[in-house]
Design a protein around this motif. Structure first.
Motif, PDB file in Angstrom:
ATOM      1  N   ASP D  94     -23.173  -4.921 -10.138  1.00 34.22           N
ATOM      2  CA  ASP D  94     -22.778  -6.299  -9.800  1.00 34.22           C
ATOM      3  C   ASP D  94     -22.825  -6.556  -8.294  1.00 34.22           C
ATOM      4  O   ASP D  94     -22.972  -7.687  -7.866  1.00 34.22           O
ATOM      5  N   LYS D  95     -22.655  -5.514  -7.490  1.00 35.79           N
ATOM      6  CA  LYS D  95     -22.796  -5.673  -6.039  1.00 35.79           C
ATOM      7  C   LYS D  95     -22.882  -4.311  -5.378  1.00 35.79           C
ATOM      8  O   LYS D  95     -22.486  -3.303  -5.953  1.00 35.79           O
ATOM      9  N   VAL D  96     -23.409  -4.296  -4.161  1.00 34.15           N
ATOM     10  CA  VAL D  96     -23.395  -3.090  -3.349  1.00 34.15           C
ATOM     11  C   VAL D  96     -22.162  -3.192  -2.466  1.00 34.15           C
ATOM     12  O   VAL D  96     -21.971  -4.196  -1.778  1.00 34.15           O
ATOM     13  N   GLN D  97     -21.286  -2.208  -2.579  1.00 33.84           N
ATOM     14  CA  GLN D  97     -20.053  -2.275  -1.802  1.00 33.84           C
ATOM     15  C   GLN D  97     -19.837  -0.931  -1.115  1.00 33.84           C
ATOM     16  O   GLN D  97     -19.616   0.080  -1.775  1.00 33.84           O
ATOM     17  N   HIS D  98     -19.916  -0.919   0.185  1.00 32.79           N
ATOM     18  CA  HIS D  98     -19.638   0.285   0.965  1.00 32.79           C
ATOM     19  C   HIS D  98     -18.151   0.600   0.811  1.00 32.79           C
ATOM     20  O   HIS D  98     -17.327  -0.288   0.647  1.00 32.79           O
ATOM     21  N   TRP D  99     -17.810   1.895   0.864  1.00 37.43           N
ATOM     22  CA  TRP D  99     -16.398   2.269   0.656  1.00 37.43           C
ATOM     23  C   TRP D  99     -15.456   1.583   1.634  1.00 37.43           C
ATOM     24  O   TRP D  99     -14.324   1.271   1.309  1.00 37.43           O
ATOM     25  N   LYS D 100     -15.950   1.311   2.849  1.00 39.87           N
ATOM     26  CA  LYS D 100     -15.093   0.657   3.858  1.00 39.87           C
ATOM     27  C   LYS D 100     -14.672  -0.736   3.394  1.00 39.87           C
ATOM     28  O   LYS D 100     -13.519  -1.156   3.602  1.00 39.87           O
ATOM     29  N   GLU D 101     -15.563  -1.439   2.720  1.00 41.24           N
ATOM     30  CA  GLU D 101     -15.236  -2.777   2.220  1.00 41.24           C
ATOM     31  C   GLU D 101     -14.189  -2.729   1.106  1.00 41.24           C
ATOM     32  O   GLU D 101     -13.355  -3.629   0.983  1.00 41.24           O
ATOM     33  N   LYS D 102     -14.254  -1.650   0.292  1.00 45.49           N
ATOM     34  CA  LYS D 102     -13.263  -1.517  -0.782  1.00 45.49           C
ATOM     35  C   LYS D 102     -11.860  -1.377  -0.196  1.00 45.49           C
ATOM     36  O   LYS D 102     -10.908  -1.990  -0.668  1.00 45.49           O
ATOM     37  N   ILE D 103     -11.749  -0.539   0.847  1.00 47.03           N
ATOM     38  CA  ILE D 103     -10.442  -0.343   1.486  1.00 47.03           C
ATOM     39  C   ILE D 103      -9.976  -1.646   2.128  1.00 47.03           C
ATOM     40  O   ILE D 103      -8.812  -2.043   1.996  1.00 47.03           O
ATOM     41  N   ASP D 104     -10.890  -2.364   2.783  1.00 48.18           N
ATOM     42  CA  ASP D 104     -10.516  -3.623   3.429  1.00 48.18           C
ATOM     43  C   ASP D 104      -9.957  -4.616   2.414  1.00 48.18           C
ATOM     44  O   ASP D 104      -8.966  -5.299   2.689  1.00 48.18           O
ATOM     45  N   ARG D 105     -10.580  -4.695   1.234  1.00 46.73           N
ATOM     46  CA  ARG D 105     -10.106  -5.652   0.218  1.00 46.73           C
ATOM     47  C   ARG D 105      -8.665  -5.358  -0.182  1.00 46.73           C
ATOM     48  O   ARG D 105      -7.845  -6.258  -0.340  1.00 46.73           O
ATOM     49  N   VAL D 106      -8.358  -4.056  -0.385  1.00 43.23           N
ATOM     50  CA  VAL D 106      -7.000  -3.669  -0.770  1.00 43.23           C
ATOM     51  C   VAL D 106      -6.026  -3.984   0.365  1.00 43.23           C
ATOM     52  O   VAL D 106      -4.946  -4.547   0.139  1.00 43.23           O
ATOM     53  N   GLU D 107      -6.430  -3.678   1.596  1.00 45.44           N
ATOM     54  CA  GLU D 107      -5.519  -3.920   2.722  1.00 45.44           C
ATOM     55  C   GLU D 107      -5.279  -5.413   2.954  1.00 45.44           C
ATOM     56  O   GLU D 107      -4.174  -5.807   3.338  1.00 45.44           O
ATOM     57  N   ASN D 108      -6.269  -6.220   2.671  1.00 40.06           N
ATOM     58  CA  ASN D 108      -6.071  -7.664   2.771  1.00 40.06           C
ATOM     59  C   ASN D 108      -5.057  -8.160   1.739  1.00 40.06           C
ATOM     60  O   ASN D 108      -4.217  -9.004   2.036  1.00 40.06           O
ATOM     61  N   LEU D 109      -5.135  -7.615   0.524  1.00 40.56           N
ATOM     62  CA  LEU D 109      -4.165  -7.989  -0.512  1.00 40.56           C
ATOM     63  C   LEU D 109      -2.750  -7.597  -0.098  1.00 40.56           C
ATOM     64  O   LEU D 109      -1.804  -8.357  -0.284  1.00 40.56           O
TER      65      LEU D 109
END
Lengths: 118, 118, 118, 118
Positions: D94-109
């Motif tokens: 569904d998308k290319v997501q670098h691991w850094k972006e995954k962490i950023d999404r959680v930290e934003n929440l």
């Protein structure tokens, strides 16, 4: 450190035990996906066994990893958009030991316990 | 977000599949250690099964984790100085499903394949 | 074999690294669930860190496992019907080593490579 | 079921997080082995990061698995007779997501939590 790492081969024999989880399917059951994985493994001609918490495949590193990669691709092509998989990999050079022999060795040790306690 | 996280219970039923590796023993064999782990699980009275790549234990979260923790401690007390363990944990609320039933479901799906191809 | 396995304690210090996957949500994203897990860990007062492929928690076995169990329960109570989690557990008695020190040791070894190649 | 499983490709992008454990070395430390693994990954030109409980590598399935297989072989050639490795594999279309972006999404929440509680 003169090793040429880029031309190293991969191990000639490994076992890989894996448990594949499809995400975002809206269905908590994974039996259909696990069955599809078994079909891919069956086509690979590698030795494998389904157990209580995953599937164990044995053979050369490249062949085993290719088959497990194809199993992932088979599910992605069927519309699963995300997969998360847990794997255990075992490699050894001191002997070739089929998983069945490993279990037998443990069971023999435990059988001695009950004899000793008599 | 008024949830009181510190007083949450733990899941009432889980399966935990684990593979424990002793480090620094000077011996590549792990059969003795795996046998000792089975003895601890046997004493716990939980349901468990040894398979091709680990051991699966079922029961309440706290009881299962306590037994696996005791298995670690048993080895540490025998002089193993370091242990590295891989675990798979499954929890679900939609139904209670023993691991044997999960395998049966997959095998039933695969059995249909061979009927269909005749 | 006179060990009383049922009264064994659990290890006094472990690290547990885990990656929790919710099933059947109909949504391939897991960021909401990972955030909820961090809230539970934060309430536990244990030391933890989120990284590229999971979360590492450190402390006494019982406390760490209770917190991770509560994280599972928090998601089950929010309506996730099935969870599959992969864990790595490390226990050792020869020294207490925070994960940061482990990374430093490896990076020091690699730093020597570049000095030697000059 | 007319799928030709033997000619399926493997996924074009995955992340693999792994923790490799050498057995039978007589030394509970693994820093030397982890450093050697980093050297193999560095030679592979793939993107990777060392963290609190393993190493995450990203790229095409075949390239990532080849590099990790070479890391195993490098240790076997240095005399390690047995290796046990735990891996987490993530594949998504569904998308290319670098691991850094995954962490950023959680930290934003999580950052929203503290705003809401003010």
């Amino acid at each position: 450190m003169a090793t040429d790492y880029t031309n190293l081969p991969t191990p000639s024999f490994v076992y890989v035990d894996f448990c594949l989880v499809p995400l975002g399917t809206g269905n908590p059951s994974v039996a259909e996906e696990v069955a599809e994985v078994q079909r891919v493994l069956n086509a690979s001609k590698l030795s494998y066994t389904l157990h209580s918490a995953g599937t164990t495949v044995e053979g050369p590193w490249d062949d085993v990893m290719r088959a497990i990669g194809q199993a992932h691709e088979a599910l992605l092509q069927r519309g699963i958009v995300r997969i998360q998989t847990s794997m255990r990999v075992g490699a050894r050079t001191d002997k070739v030991q089929h998983w069945k022999e490993k279990i037998d060795r443990v069971e023999n040790l435990l059988a001695k316990d009950s004899k000793e306690s008599k």
